[in-house]
Design an enzyme around this catalytic site. Structure first.
Site, PDB file in Angstrom:
ATOM      1  N   HIS A  65       0.850  -1.195   0.000  1.00  0.00           N
ATOM      2  CA  HIS A  65       0.000   0.000   0.000  1.00  0.00           C
ATOM      3  C   HIS A  65       0.884   1.243   0.000  1.00  0.00           C
ATOM      4  CE1 HIS A  65       0.884  -0.633   4.253  1.00  0.00           C
ATOM      5  NE2 HIS A  65       0.415   0.559   4.558  1.00  0.00           N
ATOM      6  N   ASP A  76       5.808   4.452   4.977  1.00  0.00           N
ATOM      7  CA  ASP A  76       6.713   3.480   5.582  1.00  0.00           C
ATOM      8  C   ASP A  76       6.818   2.194   4.760  1.00  0.00           C
ATOM      9  OD1 ASP A  76       4.036   3.055   6.340  1.00  0.00           O
ATOM     10  OD2 ASP A  76       4.575   1.974   8.152  1.00  0.00           O
TER      11      ASP A  76
END
Length: 371
Positions: free
Chosen positions: A63, A67
């Protein structure tokens, strides 16, 4: 050492710490590697891991939270440094949610990065369930659905189109499938599945039939029927049982109290599931509110899938890693809390304590083929 390994490059959520890098791992099978997620600093972790960059031809992004993808342009430069193979530069295949193409294209254009290799971005179009659970709303984000801006000079057109689920099959005949996860941004898991291996000829059965060391064994091994002493013998008469291929699932961020049936179906009977456990069990409501999971949720999902092994991953900064000099202090809050909670839950559900393991930066996990 197994010929199938998962190398954990980073295990931190949200932001790196001095002792823990951001989330990323490598699936390695017989010389072919897949990079799953690429947080900031992945390039350094890849160099430290012993994984050959030249073995990576495919990058899978779960996604578009930073991060999990901010290291992609930088790591692309590392993959660019891969030496030519037979005087040909490789093409890197990149898979991820809608918006990934634009992100990578703009980052490379503005940084004027020079890549020797070409790359293709294949975008996964989110389901309605994923879009409805997005925060902020998917509509307000409004990623471009079409190529309405200039393509980067090394970027090749996506020949798959949209709504990709069965992604690819490599030269080892390993198939890669994307599965729907629910998070604050459209999130995916990736399931790697080997083909089953046809059983070898059974020496004892060949001996009983008087075929041991017979030239007819070659025909049987190739799947052909043979006639021996007036009897038709089929390959299945002298073969050992088929050996099932190994199956590994590497999942992105998810709040799986409302996990989709699609994910559990595709992850059924996995040899290993890598699942996030961002916060401890007592913080379950907070974890779900932020789109994440706890050790209990991870164990319950792995059990629902009939998995053989669960590896916890993606830990909040509140939990110290084993490399931290304060790890063994009595007052320290460490990732052992997460592991112990998962083991306790596994025992309550009838599993052994070996059902659960924990990811560490640069840890290598062997996936052994069932005998």
């Amino acid at each position: 050492m197994s010929d199938l390994q998962v190398t954990c490059l980073g295990t931190a959520s949200q932001q790196p710490s001095v002792k823990r890098a951001l989330n990323s791992c490598v699936y390695r099978n017989k010389g072919i590697s897949y990079l799953v997620d690429c947080g900031e600093g992945t390039q350094a972790q890849l160099n430290a891991s012993g994984v050959r960059p030249s073995s990576i031809k495919t990058v899978l992004i779960t996604h578009l939270h930073g991060d999990h993808c901010f290291g992609l342009p930088d790591t692309g430069s590392l993959l660019e440094a891969v030496k030519k193979v037979k005087y040909e530069y490789p093409t890197i295949e990149v898979y991820g949610p809608v918006g990934l193409r634009r992100y990578l294209r703009v980052a490379l254009q503005l940084s004027r990065s020079r890549l020797a290799c070409s790359y293709i971005v294949h975008e996964l179009v989110p389901t309605q369930a994923q879009i409805g659970g997005s925060h902020p709303s998917f509509d307000s984000w409004n990623p471009p659905a079409n190529d309405d801006f200039e393509r980067y000079y090394n970027e090749l057109p996506d020949y798959h189109g949209q709504n990709i689920w069965k992604l690819c099959k490599d030269s080892n005949n390993v198939t890669v499938t994307a599965v729907e996860l629910l998070h604050h941004a459209p999130s995916f898991g990736y399931v790697f599945e080997e083909p089953s291996i046809i059983g070898l000829l059974d020496k004892e059965r060949l001996e009983q039939l008087g075929l041991r060391n017979s030239p007819l064994c070659g025909k049987l091994a190739r799947g052909n029927e043979v006639e021996h002493n007036g009897r038709i013998i089929k390959p299945c008469d002298v073969q050992r049982p088929e050996v099932k291929g190994r199956k590994v699932a590497v999942l992105g961020d998810s709040r799986d109290r409302v996990f989709s049936n699609l994910a559990s179906n595709y992850c059924h009977a996995t040899d290993l599931i890598m699942h996030e456990a961002t916060l401890e069990n007592d913080m379950e409501s907070t974890a779900i509110e932020h789109g994440h999971s706890t050790p209990r949720m991870a164990v319950e999902f792995a059990r629902r899938c009939g998995a053989k092994k669960l590896v916890l991953n993606h830990f909040s900064q509140r939990y110290r890693s084993e490399k931290d000099e304060k790890y063994n202090l009595e007052e320290s809050i460490t990732d052992q809390i997460l592991l112990k909670q998962a083991i306790q839950c596994a025992l309550e559900l009838g599993e052994s304590e070996n059902f659960v393991d924990i990811a560490r930066d640069l840890k290598v996990i062997d996936v052994i083929r069932a005998k």
